[in-house]
Scaffold this active site. Structure first.
Site, PDB file in Angstrom:
ATOM      1  N   CYS A   1      -1.447  33.230  11.367  1.00  0.00           N
ATOM      2  CA  CYS A   1      -1.207  33.993  12.581  1.00  0.00           C
ATOM      3  C   CYS A   1      -0.723  33.048  13.671  1.00  0.00           C
ATOM      4  O   CYS A   1      -1.463  32.716  14.606  1.00  0.00           O
ATOM      5  CB  CYS A   1      -2.495  34.689  12.999  1.00  0.00           C
ATOM      6  SG  CYS A   1      -2.163  36.041  14.082  1.00  0.00           S
TER       7      CYS A   1
ATOM      8  N   GLU B   1       0.824  -1.212   0.000  1.00  0.00           N
ATOM      9  CA  GLU B   1       0.000   0.000   0.000  1.00  0.00           C
ATOM     10  C   GLU B   1       0.859   1.262   0.000  1.00  0.00           C
ATOM     11  O   GLU B   1       0.884   2.006   0.983  1.00  0.00           O
ATOM     12  CB  GLU B   1      -0.853   0.045   1.271  1.00  0.00           C
ATOM     13  CG  GLU B   1      -1.841  -1.046   1.382  1.00  0.00           C
ATOM     14  CD  GLU B   1      -2.434  -1.152   2.782  1.00  0.00           C
ATOM     15  OE1 GLU B   1      -3.486  -1.779   2.901  1.00  0.00           O
ATOM     16  OE2 GLU B   1      -1.836  -0.613   3.743  1.00  0.00           O
TER      17      GLU B   1
END
Ligand code: LLP
Length: 438
Positions: A361, A290
């Site tokens: 921020c 995978e």
């Protein structure tokens, strides 16, 4: 900066990806922009498939869609003949909307909801990777209600925790995922699945970590799992049809990173599977993997536009871009490192050491610390390669910043595969309560 795939420097001294000039891409589609080199993704898919074909083993390569899941990506994976690993109803829905064949989908997750299980069962996915007894019980019940046999792999934790360079042989036992092999829980789960009338047990699954360079962690895992499966055969008469060893194959981000090729990983794993099965007298199972990051990671480049700079004399120069932790959470979350270059002036000499700040921020919103660049100017386009995996996938709207657009480039053509979020998208789900809507 290392150039991946079809990336090169063009006649203008600018970055080109998939035959497209990066500065023009930034102008056409805006920034930040995720640019995926389609040929590079396809070549990675093919490298895994070819290596398996050479191994002579029956196999499935399932792309771990968590790394980057969009409809276009699912379509590409389908075209390449790979299977798909999903971990939520959202990823499953994306794949199905893209027309991905349900029978090639594997459904993971440590807490699948009943609604997700029902959706997956009713669309006829290939198999569930069952994580715990609660799930096994529910799947059996849902299968019975539908008169269906539910294909399951059992996720087991082999006690190998692999990190980038080293592996620790006991850590992984303490994990939220899967059935613990050492304590006997995994054997109990096999017994449970064999006794459950609506479950069809295909085999086992494990996944030892991500961004792993060495092959020895995978080899050790295969050895442990096969010796466990030999015990299961002796005690319960169960022989697996499928052995899934997960993903985790590393890619290059910065100098010093030494990933193996897809072929090297597959060869090491396949050789060990053959040897161990022979030694333990087990029939050769189908081998599944995978890969997520190793399929898309180095095929993706993020383009940013440089804006403000702040210089603290004798200390540091901050250079801010128009994105940051909203499109790439990895530096803030994992202290992940990246290289970068000015896409519009690839041949200019590096002249200064700067740190690349995002626009959120938050002081922790730093993309790259201390990188050598030519003297930067507002308006320059900063290209950050190797952002194809877990970049867009983990993008978010912190500070109500809209998520970037995504383009696929190939042979000089660029195609938008995810639109840039608009400001209106940011308030689309908001509702004003009547009591404050005076
Ligand atoms: N299979 C399973 C069961 C997994 O949990 C994962 C990744 C994969 C496959 C694919 O692993 P890959 O080949 O992509 O390494 N957000 C982190 C990575 C988290 C990986 C989670 N599981 C990052 O940005 O580094």
């Amino acid at each position: 900066m290392l150039l991946h795939g079809t990336s090169r420097i063009d006649e203008k001294g600018q970055l080109e990806i998939g035959g497209c000039n990066a500065v023009e891409l930034a102008a056409e589609f805006g920034t930040p922009l995720f640019v995926y080199d389609e040929a590079q993704i396809r070549s990675k898919c093919r490298a895994f498939v070819t290596a398996f074909q050479e191994s002579g083993l029956a196999f499935q390569v399932a792309y771990a869609s968590k790394a980057f899941c969009t409809m276009a990506m699912c379509k590409l994976i389908e075209e390449e003949g790979l299977s798909l690993d999903v971990v939520s109803g959202g990823e499953l829905y994306t794949a199905l909307e893209a027309g991905f064949p349900a029978e090639r989908i594997h459904f993971h997750g440590n807490n699948k909801s009943i609604e997700e299980m029902e959706m997956a069962l009713d669309t006829g996915i290939g198999c569930f990777v069952a994580d715990n007894f609660y799930e096994l019980g529910l799947l059996n019940q849902l299968g019975k209600e539908r008169g269906k046999q539910v294909n399951v792999l059992l996720r087991i934790t082999p006690g190998v925790e692999a990190h980038t360079h080293e592996y620790i042989s006991t850590g992984q036992q303490d994990s939220k995922f899967g059935f613990d092999m050492m304590s006997g829980q995994a054997l109990e789960a096999i017994q449970f699945a064999l006794n459950a009338e609506a479950l069809h047990l295909l085999g086992t699954h494990c996944h030892i970590g991500s961004q792993i360079f060495e092959t020895n962690g995978f080899v050790l895992t295969v050895e442990r799992v096969i010796s466990f499966l030999a015990e299961a055969k002796a005690k319960l008469g169960f022989e697996p049809a499928v052995l899934n060893v997960g993903g985790g194959f590393g890619i290059y981000y910065v100098e010093g990173d030494t990933p193996r090729t897809p072929g090297e990983y597959v060869k090491a794993i396949a050789t060990t599977v053959r040897r161990e099965c022979e030694e333990h007298d087990l029939a050769l199972p189908e081998l599944w993997i995978e890969p997520g990051r190793s399929i898309v990671g180095d095929a993706g480049t993020t383009l940013y536009r440089i804006g403000s700079t702040k210089e603290i004399p004798g200390m540091r120069k901050y250079v801010a871009v128009d994105g940051g932790m909203t499109d790439n959470l990895r530096p803030a979350l994992y202290q992940a490192k990246y290289e970068a270059a000015l896409a519009n002036r690839m041949l200019d000499e590096a002249e200064e050491t700067v740190s690349i700040a995002g626009k959120c921020c938050e002081s922790g919103d730093m993309l790259i610390w201390d990188i050598q660049l030519p003297k930067v100017r507002a308006g320059d386009i900063l290209a950050v390669p190797s952002t194809g995996a877990y970049g867009y996938a983990m993008a978010n709207n912190y500070n109500r910043i809209a998520r970037p657009a995504v383009v696929f480039v190939r042979d000089g053509h660029a195609e938008l595969v995810v639109e840039r979020e608009q400001l209106s998208d940011l308030v689309r789900l908001d509702r004003l309560p009547k009591r404050i809507n005076l």
